[in-house]
Motif scaffolding. Structure first.
Motif, mmCIF file in Angstrom:
data_model
loop_
_atom_site.group_PDB
_atom_site.id
_atom_site.type_symbol
_atom_site.label_atom_id
_atom_site.label_comp_id
_atom_site.label_asym_id
_atom_site.label_seq_id
_atom_site.Cartn_x
_atom_site.Cartn_y
_atom_site.Cartn_z
ATOM 1 N N TYR A 1 -1.713 -5.380 -9.351
ATOM 2 C CA TYR A 1 -2.300 -5.918 -8.122
ATOM 3 C C TYR A 1 -2.889 -4.786 -7.298
ATOM 4 N N PHE A 2 -3.893 -5.119 -6.476
ATOM 5 C CA PHE A 2 -4.457 -4.090 -5.606
ATOM 6 C C PHE A 2 -4.997 -4.703 -4.318
ATOM 7 N N PHE A 3 -4.980 -3.883 -3.277
ATOM 8 C CA PHE A 3 -5.651 -4.181 -2.021
ATOM 9 C C PHE A 3 -6.717 -3.120 -1.832
ATOM 10 N N ASP A 4 -7.880 -3.527 -1.371
ATOM 11 C CA ASP A 4 -8.917 -2.602 -0.945
ATOM 12 C C ASP A 4 -8.876 -2.597 0.574
ATOM 13 N N ILE A 5 -8.351 -1.511 1.131
ATOM 14 C CA ILE A 5 -8.131 -1.426 2.568
ATOM 15 C C ILE A 5 -9.169 -0.486 3.176
ATOM 16 N N PRO A 6 -9.952 -0.983 4.149
ATOM 17 C CA PRO A 6 -10.956 -0.104 4.772
ATOM 18 C C PRO A 6 -10.298 0.895 5.724
ATOM 19 N N ASN A 7 -10.813 2.128 5.691
ATOM 20 C CA ASN A 7 -10.309 3.126 6.632
ATOM 21 C C ASN A 7 -11.068 3.004 7.953
ATOM 22 N N SER A 8 -10.865 3.933 8.851
ATOM 23 C CA SER A 8 -11.494 3.857 10.176
ATOM 24 C C SER A 8 -13.017 3.941 10.113
ATOM 25 N N LYS A 9 -13.570 4.437 9.010
ATOM 26 C CA LYS A 9 -15.023 4.521 8.848
ATOM 27 C C LYS A 9 -15.565 3.348 8.023
ATOM 28 N N GLY A 10 -14.692 2.407 7.650
ATOM 29 C CA GLY A 10 -15.109 1.240 6.893
ATOM 30 C C GLY A 10 -15.168 1.449 5.391
ATOM 31 N N VAL A 11 -14.782 2.631 4.928
ATOM 32 C CA VAL A 11 -14.781 2.923 3.491
ATOM 33 C C VAL A 11 -13.475 2.394 2.905
ATOM 34 N N LYS A 12 -13.594 1.570 1.861
ATOM 35 C CA LYS A 12 -12.399 0.962 1.278
ATOM 36 C C LYS A 12 -11.705 1.909 0.306
ATOM 37 N N GLN A 13 -10.387 1.929 0.421
ATOM 38 C CA GLN A 13 -9.543 2.694 -0.491
ATOM 39 C C GLN A 13 -8.669 1.692 -1.230
ATOM 40 N N ARG A 14 -8.554 1.851 -2.533
ATOM 41 C CA ARG A 14 -7.777 0.924 -3.364
ATOM 42 C C ARG A 14 -6.334 1.394 -3.470
ATOM 43 N N PHE A 15 -5.416 0.455 -3.217
ATOM 44 C CA PHE A 15 -3.980 0.703 -3.340
ATOM 45 C C PHE A 15 -3.428 -0.260 -4.385
ATOM 46 N N TRP A 16 -2.856 0.288 -5.453
ATOM 47 C CA TRP A 16 -2.296 -0.512 -6.553
ATOM 48 C C TRP A 16 -0.811 -0.734 -6.297
ATOM 49 N N PHE A 17 -0.325 -1.928 -6.676
ATOM 50 C CA PHE A 17 1.108 -2.217 -6.520
ATOM 51 C C PHE A 17 1.546 -3.242 -7.558
ATOM 52 N N ASP A 18 2.868 -3.351 -7.697
ATOM 53 C CA ASP A 18 3.427 -4.339 -8.625
ATOM 54 C C ASP A 18 4.263 -5.335 -7.830
ATOM 55 N N LEU A 19 4.605 -6.414 -8.466
ATOM 56 C CA LEU A 19 5.479 -7.420 -7.853
ATOM 57 C C LEU A 19 6.695 -7.642 -8.747
ATOM 58 N N ASN A 20 7.237 -6.555 -9.268
ATOM 59 C CA ASN A 20 8.462 -6.615 -10.062
ATOM 60 C C ASN A 20 9.644 -6.524 -9.123
ATOM 61 N N LYS A 21 10.645 -7.338 -9.382
ATOM 62 C CA LYS A 21 11.849 -7.315 -8.513
ATOM 63 C C LYS A 21 12.607 -6.077 -8.669
ATOM 64 N N ALA B 1 0.806 -1.216 0.000
ATOM 65 C CA ALA B 1 0.000 0.000 0.000
ATOM 66 C C ALA B 1 0.846 1.276 0.000
ATOM 67 N N SER B 2 2.151 1.143 0.098
ATOM 68 C CA SER B 2 3.021 2.325 0.076
ATOM 69 C C SER B 2 3.004 2.952 -1.313
ATOM 70 N N GLU B 3 2.715 4.239 -1.367
ATOM 71 C CA GLU B 3 2.576 4.902 -2.667
ATOM 72 C C GLU B 3 3.710 5.876 -2.995
ATOM 73 N N SER B 4 4.130 6.671 -2.049
ATOM 74 C CA SER B 4 5.169 7.668 -2.327
ATOM 75 C C SER B 4 6.244 7.602 -1.267
ATOM 76 N N PRO B 5 7.260 6.809 -1.448
ATOM 77 C CA PRO B 5 7.567 5.996 -2.618
ATOM 78 C C PRO B 5 6.846 4.653 -2.560
ATOM 79 N N SER B 6 6.919 3.920 -3.672
ATOM 80 C CA SER B 6 6.375 2.558 -3.690
ATOM 81 C C SER B 6 7.258 1.683 -2.808
#
Length: 188
Positions: free
Chosen positions: A168-188, A41-46
């Protein structure tokens, strides 16, 4: 410890994830599944740019090729296994479909092309649109079963769908239960 990890993961969704918000000892104490979720879920930086994240993510990449692989889950994060969407959405007015009509019915991973119908072959507007099409767009005349007359002919265009840099993505719920999508890759 579970309370710290759980509280941290709840704050991820609320604050938009910042690995800087976690002390190294808190992150190191997290389960492998929570480490993966946190790093993915880390975006800046990945995750590639976060030294803490490289070992658990490389461990994940290596484990994925082993027989019987099971995705490590972070129960405290309420995110489950990640989703996979290899392709970018089609442009407006286009529909995702499979280049092989015999496979992938309903499977988004098999929907590797975008198509659109421009209308009847004898339509001046359709012909004008064809002239302005890019080089990666394939144009075909498709005839209905009734024959090769102008009224049964449709102009259909097809173009390859672009692959996502982060499929790839995870839908992670925040403290109010609203899901936020986090995109990521699995490149070495």
């Amino acid at each position: 410890m579970k309370k710290r990890v759980s509280g941290f993961l709840a704050s991820i969704g609320a604050a938009g994830l910042s690995l800087a918000a976690v002390s190294p000892s808190q992150a190191a104490d997290a389960s492998w599944g929570c480490q993966v979720l946190l790093c993915a879920a880390s975006e800046s930086p990945s995750w590639h740019g976060v030294p803490y994240c490289v070992p658990p993510m490389q461990k994940l990449i290596a484990a994925m090729s082993l027989p019987g692989f099971s995705w490590p889950i972070c129960k405290e994060g309420n995110a489950g296994k990640p989703g996979l969407e290899p392709y970018e959405p089609c442009p407006a007015g286009w529909t995702a479909t499979s280049s092989d009509s015999s496979s992938g019915h309903g499977s988004s991973s098999a929907q590797n092309v975008c198509t659109r119908s421009l209308g009847r072959c004898n339509s001046k507007a359709a012909r004008n649109t064809v002239r302005g099409a890019g080089t990666s767009i394939e144009t075909k005349e498709v005839y209905a079963e009734s024959g090769h007359n102008g009224s049964s002919c449709q102009i259909v265009q097809t173009q390859p769908r672009k692959l996502r840099a982060k499929p790839y993505f995870f839908d992670i719920p925040n403290s109010k239960g609203v899901k936020q999508r986090f995109w990521f890759d699995l490149n070495k």
